[in-house]
Motif scaffolding. Structure first.
Motif, PDB file in Angstrom:
ATOM      1  N   PHE A  57     -19.107 -25.717 -28.510  1.00 44.23           N
ATOM      2  CA  PHE A  57     -20.453 -25.307 -28.116  1.00 44.23           C
ATOM      3  C   PHE A  57     -21.096 -26.424 -27.292  1.00 44.23           C
ATOM      4  CE2 PHE A  57     -19.253 -23.240 -32.034  1.00 44.23           C
ATOM      5  CZ  PHE A  57     -19.618 -21.913 -31.828  1.00 44.23           C
ATOM      6  N   PHE A  58     -21.786 -26.021 -26.245  1.00 50.04           N
ATOM      7  CA  PHE A  58     -22.380 -26.971 -25.302  1.00 50.04           C
ATOM      8  C   PHE A  58     -23.903 -26.849 -25.364  1.00 50.04           C
ATOM      9  CE2 PHE A  58     -18.145 -26.032 -24.103  1.00 50.04           C
ATOM     10  CZ  PHE A  58     -17.634 -27.168 -23.498  1.00 50.04           C
ATOM     11  N   TYR A  59     -24.558 -27.996 -25.583  1.00 47.96           N
ATOM     12  CA  TYR A  59     -26.016 -28.038 -25.753  1.00 47.96           C
ATOM     13  C   TYR A  59     -26.639 -28.906 -24.660  1.00 47.96           C
ATOM     14  CZ  TYR A  59     -25.171 -26.153 -30.443  1.00 47.96           C
ATOM     15  OH  TYR A  59     -24.795 -25.367 -31.504  1.00 47.96           O
ATOM     16  N   ARG A  60     -27.763 -28.451 -24.139  1.00 49.27           N
ATOM     17  CA  ARG A  60     -28.481 -29.229 -23.124  1.00 49.27           C
ATOM     18  C   ARG A  60     -29.101 -30.488 -23.721  1.00 49.27           C
ATOM     19  NH1 ARG A  60     -26.753 -27.434 -18.253  1.00 49.27           N
ATOM     20  NH2 ARG A  60     -27.070 -25.182 -17.997  1.00 49.27           N
ATOM     21  N   ARG A  61     -29.539 -30.393 -24.959  1.00 51.85           N
ATOM     22  CA  ARG A  61     -30.173 -31.534 -25.608  1.00 51.85           C
ATOM     23  C   ARG A  61     -29.172 -32.246 -26.505  1.00 51.85           C
ATOM     24  NH1 ARG A  61     -34.845 -28.522 -28.496  1.00 51.85           N
ATOM     25  NH2 ARG A  61     -35.061 -30.553 -29.548  1.00 51.85           N
ATOM     26  N   LEU A  95     -22.514 -16.206 -31.392  1.00 51.93           N
ATOM     27  CA  LEU A  95     -22.056 -17.440 -30.751  1.00 51.93           C
ATOM     28  C   LEU A  95     -23.208 -18.253 -30.173  1.00 51.93           C
ATOM     29  CD1 LEU A  95     -18.978 -15.888 -28.944  1.00 51.93           C
ATOM     30  CD2 LEU A  95     -18.900 -17.493 -30.861  1.00 51.93           C
ATOM     31  N   TYR A  96     -24.254 -17.579 -29.755  1.00 49.98           N
ATOM     32  CA  TYR A  96     -25.368 -18.277 -29.114  1.00 49.98           C
ATOM     33  C   TYR A  96     -26.604 -18.349 -30.004  1.00 49.98           C
ATOM     34  CZ  TYR A  96     -22.433 -18.213 -25.025  1.00 49.98           C
ATOM     35  OH  TYR A  96     -21.381 -18.425 -24.156  1.00 49.98           O
ATOM     36  N   ARG A  97     -26.366 -18.307 -31.324  1.00 48.79           N
ATOM     37  CA  ARG A  97     -27.467 -18.475 -32.280  1.00 48.79           C
ATOM     38  C   ARG A  97     -27.267 -19.719 -33.137  1.00 48.79           C
ATOM     39  NH1 ARG A  97     -27.075 -12.680 -33.610  1.00 48.79           N
ATOM     40  NH2 ARG A  97     -26.536 -13.242 -35.751  1.00 48.79           N
ATOM     41  N   ARG A 144     -21.696 -37.093 -27.405  1.00 47.70           N
ATOM     42  CA  ARG A 144     -22.951 -37.238 -26.661  1.00 47.70           C
ATOM     43  C   ARG A 144     -22.609 -37.568 -25.209  1.00 47.70           C
ATOM     44  NH1 ARG A 144     -23.488 -40.388 -31.140  1.00 47.70           N
ATOM     45  NH2 ARG A 144     -23.141 -42.242 -29.848  1.00 47.70           N
ATOM     46  N   MET A 145     -23.222 -36.830 -24.288  1.00 46.45           N
ATOM     47  CA  MET A 145     -22.927 -37.004 -22.876  1.00 46.45           C
ATOM     48  C   MET A 145     -23.914 -37.977 -22.232  1.00 46.45           C
ATOM     49  SD  MET A 145     -20.390 -34.999 -23.016  1.00 46.45           S
ATOM     50  CE  MET A 145     -19.878 -34.969 -21.300  1.00 46.45           C
ATOM     51  N   ARG A 146     -23.478 -38.659 -21.208  1.00 48.63           N
ATOM     52  CA  ARG A 146     -24.349 -39.583 -20.482  1.00 48.63           C
ATOM     53  C   ARG A 146     -25.518 -38.809 -19.865  1.00 48.63           C
ATOM     54  NH1 ARG A 146     -24.492 -41.037 -15.157  1.00 48.63           N
ATOM     55  NH2 ARG A 146     -22.473 -40.040 -14.751  1.00 48.63           N
ATOM     56  N   GLY A 147     -26.723 -39.283 -20.116  1.00 50.67           N
ATOM     57  CA  GLY A 147     -27.908 -38.629 -19.567  1.00 50.67           C
ATOM     58  C   GLY A 147     -28.452 -37.517 -20.431  1.00 50.67           C
ATOM     59  N   GLY A 148     -27.812 -37.236 -21.573  1.00 49.21           N
ATOM     60  CA  GLY A 148     -28.321 -36.198 -22.473  1.00 49.21           C
ATOM     61  C   GLY A 148     -27.396 -35.003 -22.580  1.00 49.21           C
ATOM     62  N   GLY A 149     -27.515 -34.314 -23.679  1.00 50.33           N
ATOM     63  CA  GLY A 149     -26.663 -33.163 -23.932  1.00 50.33           C
ATOM     64  C   GLY A 149     -25.534 -33.517 -24.874  1.00 50.33           C
ATOM     65  N   SER A 150     -25.022 -32.511 -25.568  1.00 51.49           N
ATOM     66  CA  SER A 150     -23.956 -32.723 -26.542  1.00 51.49           C
ATOM     67  C   SER A 150     -22.947 -31.592 -26.478  1.00 51.49           C
ATOM     68  CB  SER A 150     -24.525 -32.780 -27.966  1.00 51.49           C
ATOM     69  OG  SER A 150     -25.381 -33.885 -28.136  1.00 51.49           O
ATOM     70  N   ILE A 151     -21.729 -31.964 -26.814  1.00 51.51           N
ATOM     71  CA  ILE A 151     -20.663 -30.976 -26.994  1.00 51.51           C
ATOM     72  C   ILE A 151     -20.233 -31.043 -28.453  1.00 51.51           C
ATOM     73  CG2 ILE A 151     -18.338 -30.261 -26.335  1.00 51.51           C
ATOM     74  CD1 ILE A 151     -18.826 -31.488 -23.607  1.00 51.51           C
ATOM     75  N   LEU A 152     -20.301 -29.902 -29.128  1.00 48.73           N
ATOM     76  CA  LEU A 152     -19.944 -29.828 -30.537  1.00 48.73           C
ATOM     77  C   LEU A 152     -18.654 -29.034 -30.675  1.00 48.73           C
ATOM     78  CD1 LEU A 152     -20.949 -30.518 -33.467  1.00 48.73           C
ATOM     79  CD2 LEU A 152     -21.759 -28.148 -33.543  1.00 48.73           C
ATOM     80  N   GLY A 153     -17.595 -29.706 -31.107  1.00 50.54           N
ATOM     81  CA  GLY A 153     -16.332 -29.039 -31.371  1.00 50.54           C
ATOM     82  C   GLY A 153     -16.143 -28.856 -32.859  1.00 50.54           C
ATOM     83  N   VAL A 154     -15.801 -27.648 -33.260  1.00 48.53           N
ATOM     84  CA  VAL A 154     -15.576 -27.335 -34.670  1.00 48.53           C
ATOM     85  C   VAL A 154     -14.181 -26.729 -34.789  1.00 48.53           C
ATOM     86  CG1 VAL A 154     -16.357 -26.025 -36.677  1.00 48.53           C
ATOM     87  CG2 VAL A 154     -18.032 -26.919 -35.036  1.00 48.53           C
ATOM     88  N   VAL A 155     -13.341 -27.329 -35.630  1.00 48.33           N
ATOM     89  CA  VAL A 155     -11.971 -26.873 -35.811  1.00 48.33           C
ATOM     90  C   VAL A 155     -11.787 -26.508 -37.278  1.00 48.33           C
ATOM     91  CG1 VAL A 155      -9.536 -27.459 -35.532  1.00 48.33           C
ATOM     92  CG2 VAL A 155     -11.215 -28.410 -33.972  1.00 48.33           C
TER      93      VAL A 155
END
Length: 451
Positions: free
Chosen positions: A39-43, A380-382, A135-146
């Motif tokens: 899941f990809f988040y802007r914040r 998926l988007y909740r 955590r991505m440079r400049g903001g945002g996060s990627i959450l991987g769940v396995v």
């Protein structure tokens, strides 16, 4: 895409029942492989807060903090000993890109999710749930769940994520039911020839099973993602409904979309007219059991059915007729068929040969078949974990030809479709002529929407 810093934590619920939960026949079908969701988040997400809420959520999902154990008859159980989930927190030197159907994160998503091979899970201290927050440079996060697939199907995996989201936001989660015995008790051998004929699984000799499994590593596949806008999906339903006018037969929107995708892929494969084309339909079995399982049953409860036709018929038949054949395939998943499958799987588990049970069309999956897995109603988007909802969800590449249907981030009735195909077909369907065929009902060609 490499991370600069990385910390690994073990997240525990803080309590352990010591229960040993014996997995059902449906659980054992997948083997101890892992299913990654990204899941990809802007914040930017707060790692410490996520770990705290995950620990609270694991109290409701003790199996996810447990470990897989082999039973004396070759089956599997989960020991609920609170050994914990793995949580990795990392940072990336890369900025967050505008991911979507025109820019998939695969294959770089593999850098965010480090999966565990299925041969290093049973009777080892291997977590059944792994989380990776980047955590991505400049903001945002990627959450991987396995999540280990032997514990949960797609619906149950999303139920866990929804519960985590609710706990994180201070809300009460829905109560899951982990009692596999309730499912096992529903097994009853079928009496009708139709239910036996439609059984989705078969037991094969060990050598045959090994041969089918070995084939998975020899085929090169690639995934093409494309978006069907809401108007385009509605147009497909209108065409299919018009084809069936006056017959009294009904098809759903997803039936129409699936029929269109199958027909396009049939033309792409260009097999001889008399060759048989098979479509596999992944179906949740719980809805067929008439309320016999609790609404919150948590585990694998998925069957499948197959519908077939000749390549010539698939290419030439009206959309509505193909959609109706798909609807008939779904309707073949009766309560009697599901109960018969449970009894069949239970019997083979008792005999110690669960690992030799496989799909009836296991040898057709590369050359004559494609499987459809429809997640368009999944939340998926909740999944809000304190930084709003994700702007993109990434479905992983799979080892067999698969059509995965998902909702769009806006929840507007459109569909994101992932086509996992043999490499030559994936390359061809990206071309403009095939995009025009794929989106022939769109008001205008979506342009570079395939990635």
């Amino acid at each position: 895409m490499k991370s600069r810093t990385e910390q690994t934590f073990r997240v525990r619920a803080g309590e352990a029942s010591g229960d040993r939960v014996r997995l059902s026949g449906y659980d054992l079908l997948t083997g101890p492989v892992y299913t990654p969701l990204t899941f990809f988040y802007r914040r930017t997400l707060d790692g410490a807060a996520l770990r705290a809420s995950l620990a609270r959520t694991l109290r409701h999902y003790p199996m996810l903090a447990g470990r897989l154990k082999r039973d004396a008859d070759g089956g599997l159980s989960v020991l609920c000993d609170d050994s914990g989930a793995r949580f990795v927190e990392a940072s990336s030197p890369d900025p967050m890109h505008d991911y979507g159907p025109d820019r998939r994160a695969e294959p770089v998503v593999g850098n965010f999710l480090r999966e565990v091979g299925p041969f290093r899970v049973v009777d080892r201290d291997t977590p059944l749930l792994k989380v990776r927050l980047t955590r991505m440079r400049g903001g945002g996060s990627i959450l991987g769940v396995v999540i280990n697939h032997s514990l949960a199907d797609g619906s149950s995996s999303l139920a866990f994520l929804e519960s985590w989201s609710r706990v994180h936001r201070g809300l009460a989660p829905a109560a899951p039911c982990h009692d596999r015995g309730l499912l096992d008790a529903l097994g009853e051998p079928a009496r009708s020839a139709e239910a036996i004929r439609d059984r989705a699984f078969v037991a094969v000799p060990r050598r045959t099973h090994l041969h089918a499994t070995a084939r998975l590593g020899f085929k090169r596949l690639a995934t093409v993602a494309t978006r069907f806008a809401a108007a385009e999906v509605a147009a497909l339903k209108e065409v299919a409904t018009a084809d069936l006018a006056g017959t009294g037969r009904w098809v759903s929107t997803n039936d129409a979309l699936t029929a269109h995708l199958w027909q396009v892929l049939g033309r792409l494969r260009a097999r001889p007219d008399a060759a048989t084309e098979w479509l596999g339909l992944v179906v949740g079995a719980q809805s067929q059991l008439g309320g016999a399982l609790p609404e919150g049953y948590w585990g694998n409860c998925v069957t499948n059915s197959w519908t077939g036709t000749t390549a010539a018929e698939l290419r030439s038949r009206p959309l509505g007729e193909t959609a109706r054949a798909i609807r008939a395939g779904l309707e073949a998943n009766t309560e009697e068929k599901v109960r018969d499958e449970i009894a069949f799987l239970n019997a083979h588990r008792r005999l110690g040969v669960s690992r030799r049970v496989m799909s009836t069309r296991a040898f057709d999956v590369f050359d004559t078949a494609v499987t459809v897995n429809n997640w368009s109603r999944f939340p998926l988007y909740r999944i809000d974990l304190g930084a709003g909802t994700p702007f993109w969800y990434e479905f992983p590449d799979l080892p067999i030809p698969t059509v995965h249907i998902a909702p769009t981030p806006d929840g507007d009735g459109g569909r994101d479709v992932y086509l996992c195909l043999p490499l030559p077909h994936a390359e061809e369907i990206r071309t403009r002529p095939w995009q025009e065929r794929l989106h022939c009902h769109a008001p205008s060609l979506p342009g570079a929407r395939a990635s």
